[in-house]
Structures are given as structure tokens and as C-alpha cells.
Design a protein around this motif. Structure first.
Motif, PDB file in Angstrom:
ATOM      1  N   ALA A 108      37.170  35.698  51.514  1.00  0.00           N
ATOM      2  CA  ALA A 108      38.304  36.709  52.326  1.00  0.00           C
ATOM      3  C   ALA A 108      39.788  36.489  51.501  1.00  0.00           C
ATOM      4  O   ALA A 108      40.230  37.683  51.460  1.00  0.00           O
ATOM      5  CB  ALA A 108      38.452  36.338  53.811  1.00  0.00           C
ATOM      6  N   ALA A 109      40.118  35.232  51.370  1.00  0.00           N
ATOM      7  CA  ALA A 109      41.391  35.301  50.667  1.00  0.00           C
ATOM      8  C   ALA A 109      41.260  35.784  49.151  1.00  0.00           C
ATOM      9  O   ALA A 109      42.184  36.295  48.898  1.00  0.00           O
ATOM     10  CB  ALA A 109      41.756  33.854  50.443  1.00  0.00           C
ATOM     11  N   HIS A 110      40.272  35.430  48.454  1.00  0.00           N
ATOM     12  CA  HIS A 110      40.107  36.073  47.158  1.00  0.00           C
ATOM     13  C   HIS A 110      40.143  37.612  47.484  1.00  0.00           C
ATOM     14  O   HIS A 110      40.732  38.181  46.468  1.00  0.00           O
ATOM     15  CB  HIS A 110      38.727  35.606  46.604  1.00  0.00           C
ATOM     16  N   ASP A 111      39.242  38.217  48.188  1.00  0.00           N
ATOM     17  CA  ASP A 111      39.375  39.715  48.455  1.00  0.00           C
ATOM     18  C   ASP A 111      40.588  40.000  48.581  1.00  0.00           C
ATOM     19  O   ASP A 111      41.012  41.334  48.030  1.00  0.00           O
ATOM     20  CB  ASP A 111      38.253  40.171  49.272  1.00  0.00           C
ATOM     21  N   ALA A 112      41.593  39.347  49.558  1.00  0.00           N
ATOM     22  CA  ALA A 112      42.817  39.889  49.791  1.00  0.00           C
ATOM     23  C   ALA A 112      43.466  39.986  48.507  1.00  0.00           C
ATOM     24  O   ALA A 112      44.438  40.957  48.192  1.00  0.00           O
ATOM     25  CB  ALA A 112      43.381  39.248  50.926  1.00  0.00           C
ATOM     26  N   MET A 113      43.511  38.899  47.729  1.00  0.00           N
ATOM     27  CA  MET A 113      44.278  38.800  46.465  1.00  0.00           C
ATOM     28  C   MET A 113      43.999  40.050  45.468  1.00  0.00           C
ATOM     29  O   MET A 113      44.862  40.586  44.982  1.00  0.00           O
ATOM     30  CB  MET A 113      44.049  37.418  45.760  1.00  0.00           C
ATOM     31  N   ALA A 117      46.447  42.932  44.244  1.00  0.00           N
ATOM     32  CA  ALA A 117      46.585  43.305  42.868  1.00  0.00           C
ATOM     33  C   ALA A 117      46.237  44.780  42.516  1.00  0.00           C
ATOM     34  O   ALA A 117      46.853  45.268  41.654  1.00  0.00           O
ATOM     35  CB  ALA A 117      45.770  42.332  42.082  1.00  0.00           C
ATOM     36  N   HIS A 118      45.316  45.208  42.757  1.00  0.00           N
ATOM     37  CA  HIS A 118      44.728  46.546  42.827  1.00  0.00           C
ATOM     38  C   HIS A 118      46.023  47.527  43.063  1.00  0.00           C
ATOM     39  O   HIS A 118      46.450  48.496  42.478  1.00  0.00           O
ATOM     40  CB  HIS A 118      43.408  46.750  43.245  1.00  0.00           C
ATOM     41  N   LYS A 119      46.569  47.310  44.385  1.00  0.00           N
ATOM     42  CA  LYS A 119      47.594  48.152  44.870  1.00  0.00           C
ATOM     43  C   LYS A 119      48.679  48.137  44.062  1.00  0.00           C
ATOM     44  O   LYS A 119      49.227  49.059  43.942  1.00  0.00           O
ATOM     45  CB  LYS A 119      48.033  47.599  46.247  1.00  0.00           C
ATOM     46  N   ARG A 120      49.095  46.940  43.365  1.00  0.00           N
ATOM     47  CA  ARG A 120      50.388  46.945  42.701  1.00  0.00           C
ATOM     48  C   ARG A 120      50.085  47.690  41.217  1.00  0.00           C
ATOM     49  O   ARG A 120      50.938  47.885  40.700  1.00  0.00           O
ATOM     50  CB  ARG A 120      50.428  45.329  42.274  1.00  0.00           C
TER      51      ARG A 120
END
Length: 129
Positions: A108-113, A117-120
Motif C-alpha cells: 500500500a505504501a509503495h502504491d501510494a508513492m 509520482a504519477h500525479k506530479r
């Protein structure tokens, strides 16, 4: 928990960072893959084309590996010569739990990162559904 045999080996290394030679310790994974065997080599790194850099072994981050995978990894002999057993265990525990204490929490933490990054990289005003 049953260890899952892994080709990945654990390597703990101290590196000195310029300009002040700040010492940091890194927990890395190695599986025998050479730089020149990575997709995109040397196109992504033209300055290294034809250089001995392609003969270096690739290092990987290990924080996303499952606990069973961690238990199936061997520790590099050089690591065992450079650090005490207690230091090796401490560094491994920190790296294993960096993103969480369970496999689900780490994922979950990896997916959130990745999502962050994608949003940025998306243009302003891009809508997520």
C-alpha cells in the motif's frame, strides 16, 4: 513463515558521499544482473557505451520484497566480513520495515508513492476518476 528461495542476495555497504565524505549505509540487493543486461543499456546511458561500467552488477532496492522473500535471501560474504551479526540484523530489520511491518502495508505504501509520482508528472487540471 516458509522462506521463499531467492536469486537475490543482500549486500550492506557503506558509501562516502561528497563533498564532506558523509558515511551512509545502504542495504542493497544483487542477483547477478549486469548493467549492460538492463533494458535500455547503453541507450539510456550513452556516456557509458563501451565502458567497463556495463560490467558492474546492478543493485536493487529491497523494501518491497515480502517477508518470505527476505527469509530466502543469502547475505553477501563481504557484508558478513564488514559488519557484525548484530549490525547486519539491525540494518536488515530497518530496511524490511521501512514501508511497513506487513506485506500488505508495504504494498500500500509503495502504491501510494507511485500514484503520487504519477500525479506530479500529469499536467495541471488532469482529472482522476
Amino acid at each position: 513463515m516458509v522462506p521463499s528461495p531467492q536469486a537475490m542476495r543482500v549486500s550492506i555497504e557503506e558509501e562516502l558521499l561528497p563533498p564532506d565524505n558523509l558515511a551512509i549505509v545502504q542495504v542493497l540487493g544483487r542477483d547477478g544482473t549486469l548493467q549492460r543486461d538492463v533494458a535500455g543499456w547503453p541507450e539510456l546511458f550513452e556516456e557509458y557505451a563501451g565502458s567497463p561500467a556495463g560490467d558492474r552488477e546492478v543493485t536493487f532496492t529491497l523494501c518491497r520484497y515480502s517477508n518470505a522473500d527476505w527469509l530466502g535471501m543469502t547475505v553477501e560474504p563481504a557484508t558478513l566480513r564488514s559488519f557484525t551479526q548484530g549490525e547486519v540484523l539491525a540494518y536488515l530489520l530497518v530496511e524490511m520495515t521501512r514501508l511497513g511491518f506487513s506485506d500488505a502495508r508495504r504494498q500500500a505504501a509503495h502504491d501510494a508513492m507511485l500514484l503520487d509520482a504519477h500525479k506530479r508528472t500529469m499536467p495541471d487540471g488532469f482529472q482522476y476518476h
